[in-house]
Design a protein around this motif. Structure first.
Motif, mmCIF file in Angstrom:
data_model
loop_
_atom_site.group_PDB
_atom_site.id
_atom_site.type_symbol
_atom_site.label_atom_id
_atom_site.label_comp_id
_atom_site.label_asym_id
_atom_site.label_seq_id
_atom_site.Cartn_x
_atom_site.Cartn_y
_atom_site.Cartn_z
ATOM 1 N N ASN A 106 0.851 -1.188 0.000
ATOM 2 C CA ASN A 106 0.000 0.000 0.000
ATOM 3 C C ASN A 106 0.886 1.236 0.000
ATOM 4 O O ASN A 106 1.862 1.302 0.757
ATOM 5 N N SER A 107 0.548 2.207 -0.844
ATOM 6 C CA SER A 107 1.381 3.406 -0.916
ATOM 7 C C SER A 107 0.537 4.660 -0.702
ATOM 8 O O SER A 107 -0.622 4.721 -1.125
ATOM 9 N N THR A 108 1.131 5.646 -0.035
ATOM 10 C CA THR A 108 0.509 6.947 0.183
ATOM 11 C C THR A 108 1.511 8.013 -0.237
ATOM 12 O O THR A 108 2.651 8.009 0.234
ATOM 13 N N LEU A 109 1.102 8.908 -1.130
ATOM 14 C CA LEU A 109 1.990 9.975 -1.583
ATOM 15 C C LEU A 109 1.729 11.235 -0.760
ATOM 16 O O LEU A 109 0.633 11.778 -0.761
ATOM 17 N N THR A 113 7.017 12.450 -1.494
ATOM 18 C CA THR A 113 7.539 11.209 -0.902
ATOM 19 C C THR A 113 6.441 10.160 -0.837
ATOM 20 O O THR A 113 5.340 10.426 -0.342
ATOM 21 N N PHE A 114 6.736 8.972 -1.344
ATOM 22 C CA PHE A 114 5.845 7.822 -1.166
ATOM 23 C C PHE A 114 6.138 7.168 0.180
ATOM 24 O O PHE A 114 7.283 6.816 0.476
ATOM 25 N N HIS A 115 5.087 7.008 0.979
ATOM 26 C CA HIS A 115 5.186 6.173 2.188
ATOM 27 C C HIS A 115 4.612 4.808 1.820
ATOM 28 O O HIS A 115 3.428 4.696 1.478
ATOM 29 N N ILE A 116 5.456 3.811 1.876
ATOM 30 C CA ILE A 116 5.075 2.466 1.409
ATOM 31 C C ILE A 116 4.951 1.524 2.598
ATOM 32 O O ILE A 116 5.881 1.418 3.420
#
Length: 244
Positions: A106-109, A113-116
């Motif tokens: 799951n990724s959050t931009l 920066t992508f938080h993976i």
């Protein structure tokens, strides 16, 4: 837990949660992931800059993690021939016969920066519900007359994360071509046939994955095309669609 903490940490700090047992394991598409004792179960948080080789090709992360799990075993001296392999897009297999692990990303931009969040689980010392890595080690010892030791979940989680870190560094420096030869060495698909669109659709042959991590197939008379899962199948390779 990690979802709450990950935005509070300095970027250079890594974070991993490891479970001996999961009671609410999740698979792809809302499937339940069974998690008996003996599985290696963890969720890892990493950050990837948007304007980087991997940041522009985020779907590749699941392939790097699957490869890291396989290499965590097959890079140990003596264990190179244990028949652990990757199945596109996110499974770990015994040969091409049986699943023993999976990856969910799951990724959050946030800004650039992508938080993976990477969840991975693979069977190390539990023969059920399918097969486990130590079953493969026992089988290899019996067939080859070797005395390889059983492996532990904590050792393989540590090795997986270490290998993954190296693979990410290589990808950031060299792009997909830096890691694809290693990926193809262990994947189960070369030359395999699939059906496009539906069960009676045209036959195509798998040739590789493209620069964004999607499967490439060769349909007779049409050349090489990239295809995506249809989003509905339990088996991600059962029905594939050609994007418009």
């Amino acid at each position: 837990l990690i979802g709450r903490l990950m935005f509070e940490l300095p970027e250079e700090m890594g974070l991993i949660a490891i479970a001996v047992r999961q009671t609410q394991g999740k698979g792809r598409g809302g499937n339940v992931w069974l998690s008996p004792v003996g599985c290696a179960l963890s969720t890892l948080h990493i950050t990837i800059p948007l304007h980087s080789n991997l940041g522009q090709r985020i779907p590749f992360i699941q392939h790097l993690v699957s490869l890291a799990v396989v290499e965590s075993v097959r890079s140990i001296p003596g264990y190179e021939e244990i028949d652990l392999r990757v199945k596109w897009p996110n499974d770990i297999y015994y040969s091409d016969l049986m699943k023993l692990g999976g990856v969910l990303v799951n990724s959050t931009l946030i800004e650039t920066t992508f938080h993976i969040l990477i969840g991975f689980g693979f069977n190390v010392n539990n023969s059920n519900p399918t097969i486990c890595i130590n079953d493969l080690v026992t089988k290899f010892n019996k067939e080859e007359g070797t005395k390889l030791k059983a492996l532990t979940a904590d050792c393989l989680i540590a090795r997986t994360v270490t290998v993954l870190e190296r693979l990410i560094d290589i990808f950031q420096e060299k792009g997909p071509n830096g890691v694809l030869p290693r990926y193809y060495k262990y994947w189960i698909h070369s030359g395999k046939q699939v059906r496009l669109h539906n069960e009676e659709g045209p036959i195509a042959w798998i040739v590789g994955i493209d620069d964004y991590g999607f499967l490439q197939v060769h349909e007779e008379g049409k050349g090489v095309e990239s295809v995506h899962p249809d989003g509905n199948s339990f088996d991600m390779l059962r029905n594939l669609i050609v994007p418009k």
